[in-house]
Scaffold this active site. Structure first.
Site, PDB file in Angstrom:
ATOM      1  N   HIS A  99       0.728  -1.257   0.014  1.00 35.23           N
ATOM      2  CA  HIS A  99      -0.052   0.081   0.058  1.00 35.23           C
ATOM      3  C   HIS A  99       0.719   1.207   0.036  1.00 35.23           C
ATOM      4  O   HIS A  99       0.584   2.105  -0.638  1.00 35.23           O
ATOM      5  CB  HIS A  99      -0.718  -0.056   1.413  1.00 35.23           C
ATOM      6  CG  HIS A  99      -1.857   1.253   1.275  1.00 35.23           C
ATOM      7  ND1 HIS A  99      -2.566   1.183   0.790  1.00 35.23           N
ATOM      8  CD2 HIS A  99      -1.355   2.334   2.127  1.00 35.23           C
ATOM      9  CE1 HIS A  99      -3.474   2.737   1.098  1.00 35.23           C
ATOM     10  NE2 HIS A  99      -2.413   3.176   1.989  1.00 35.23           N
ATOM     11  N   GLU A 100       1.820   1.315   0.731  1.00 32.47           N
ATOM     12  CA  GLU A 100       2.708   2.420   1.002  1.00 32.47           C
ATOM     13  C   GLU A 100       3.489   2.765  -0.264  1.00 32.47           C
ATOM     14  O   GLU A 100       4.010   3.610  -1.006  1.00 32.47           O
ATOM     15  CB  GLU A 100       3.613   2.443   2.330  1.00 32.47           C
ATOM     16  CG  GLU A 100       3.035   2.235   3.559  1.00 32.47           C
ATOM     17  CD  GLU A 100       2.084   3.327   3.805  1.00 32.47           C
ATOM     18  OE1 GLU A 100       2.185   4.424   3.026  1.00 32.47           O
ATOM     19  OE2 GLU A 100       1.025   3.248   4.210  1.00 32.47           O
ATOM     20  N   HIS A 103       1.652   4.501  -2.904  1.00 33.39           N
ATOM     21  CA  HIS A 103       1.578   5.915  -2.845  1.00 33.39           C
ATOM     22  C   HIS A 103       2.800   6.491  -3.547  1.00 33.39           C
ATOM     23  O   HIS A 103       3.179   7.544  -4.181  1.00 33.39           O
ATOM     24  CB  HIS A 103       1.763   6.618  -1.475  1.00 33.39           C
ATOM     25  CG  HIS A 103       0.376   6.259  -0.540  1.00 33.39           C
ATOM     26  ND1 HIS A 103      -0.685   6.773  -1.343  1.00 33.39           N
ATOM     27  CD2 HIS A 103       0.014   5.880   0.595  1.00 33.39           C
ATOM     28  CE1 HIS A 103      -1.680   6.615  -0.358  1.00 33.39           C
ATOM     29  NE2 HIS A 103      -1.126   5.978   0.548  1.00 33.39           N
ATOM     30  N   HIS A 107       2.994   9.023  -6.807  1.00 37.45           N
ATOM     31  CA  HIS A 107       3.881  10.209  -7.034  1.00 37.45           C
ATOM     32  C   HIS A 107       4.788  10.328  -8.209  1.00 37.45           C
ATOM     33  O   HIS A 107       4.835  11.286  -8.816  1.00 37.45           O
ATOM     34  CB  HIS A 107       4.796  10.324  -5.620  1.00 37.45           C
ATOM     35  CG  HIS A 107       5.678  11.504  -5.670  1.00 37.45           C
ATOM     36  ND1 HIS A 107       6.830  11.559  -4.976  1.00 37.45           N
ATOM     37  CD2 HIS A 107       5.437  12.639  -5.881  1.00 37.45           C
ATOM     38  CE1 HIS A 107       7.297  12.795  -4.894  1.00 37.45           C
ATOM     39  NE2 HIS A 107       6.409  13.485  -5.612  1.00 37.45           N
TER      40      HIS A 107
END
Length: 227
Positions: A99-100, A103, A107
């Site tokens: 999940h991280e 991100h 980006h």
């Protein structure tokens, strides 16, 4: 009036938020004990997913904030994972690490909603800090311009939380897709991945609902006072 008609809905949203937070903790604890058949740690999964997308310059570090402090730092381009996620090979650690990384991929790709949320951040941060003070002073002093400014600033903070929802849902969808595509998660482990990530997403929904309801309450009080 001490009690406003919107308070009942706000109380319900707070209840949902507390329940959602407990689900995050319970699901994490449950699936942190379920070893992933791929036998890879959160660190290894994060590094593999980043490399798969050519993000070799994005580092993966151990977070010093404690359990469930996992996050992506867009300024330093670092994925930080808490100890249980960083070093363990569990269904929960794989889910959160992916999940991280989602991100970080957002980006790198210039995901529109992430860019929009980043633009809102300075004003939203100011609004979340100063709006309550301005609103209290405005209502106590019965000074409409101050109340209006407070509502305006609080509106930006609410908009930031609403913009966070698609960002978080998209990161989770990316995580699931990548975990399945690369074979890190078996068919029998998909339920665990879904429960861990869906519970976390629900906390953002509840927080956004609380903020939106509070804003509506302030607007209704303000409008009623003007009338």
């Amino acid at each position: 009036m001490i009690f406003h008609e919107m308070d009942i809905f706000i109380f319900i949203a707070f209840g949902v938020a507390m329940w959602a937070q407990s689900k995050v903790q319970s699901n994490f604890e449950r699936y942190a004990k379920v070893g992933a058949k791929a036998q890879v740690t959160g660190l290894q999964v994060a590094r593999k997913l980043l490399d798969e997308h050519g993000l070799y310059d994005v580092k993966v570090e151990l977070s010093k904030r404690g359990s469930l402090s996992d996050h992506y730092d867009p300024l330093k381009r670092v994925v930080r994972l808490s100890q249980p996620v960083y070093s363990r090979a569990s269904v929960a650690s794989l889910s959160i690490a992916a999940h991280e990384v989602g991100h970080a991929i957002q980006h790198a790709e210039g995901y529109a909603m992430l860019k929009f949320r980043s633009l809102l951040f300075p004003a939203a941060n100011l609004g979340s800090r100063s709006a309550p003070i301005l609103l209290i002073l405005g209502f106590v002093m019965k000074f409409s311009p101050l109340i209006g400014i407070g509502i305006g600033l609080f509106s930006v903070a609410v908009l930031f939380q609403l913009a966070t929802l698609p960002v978080e849902f998209d990161a989770s969808n990316r995580a699931k897709k990548e975990l399945y595509r690369l074979g890190f998660v078996s068919e029998t482990e998909r339920t665990g991945v879904n429960r861990v990530l869906n519970a976390a997403a629900l906390t953002y929904v509840a927080s956004a609902a609380i903020a939106a309801l509070q804003l509506l309450k302030f607007v209704m009080i303000f409008a009623g006072g003007r009338d």
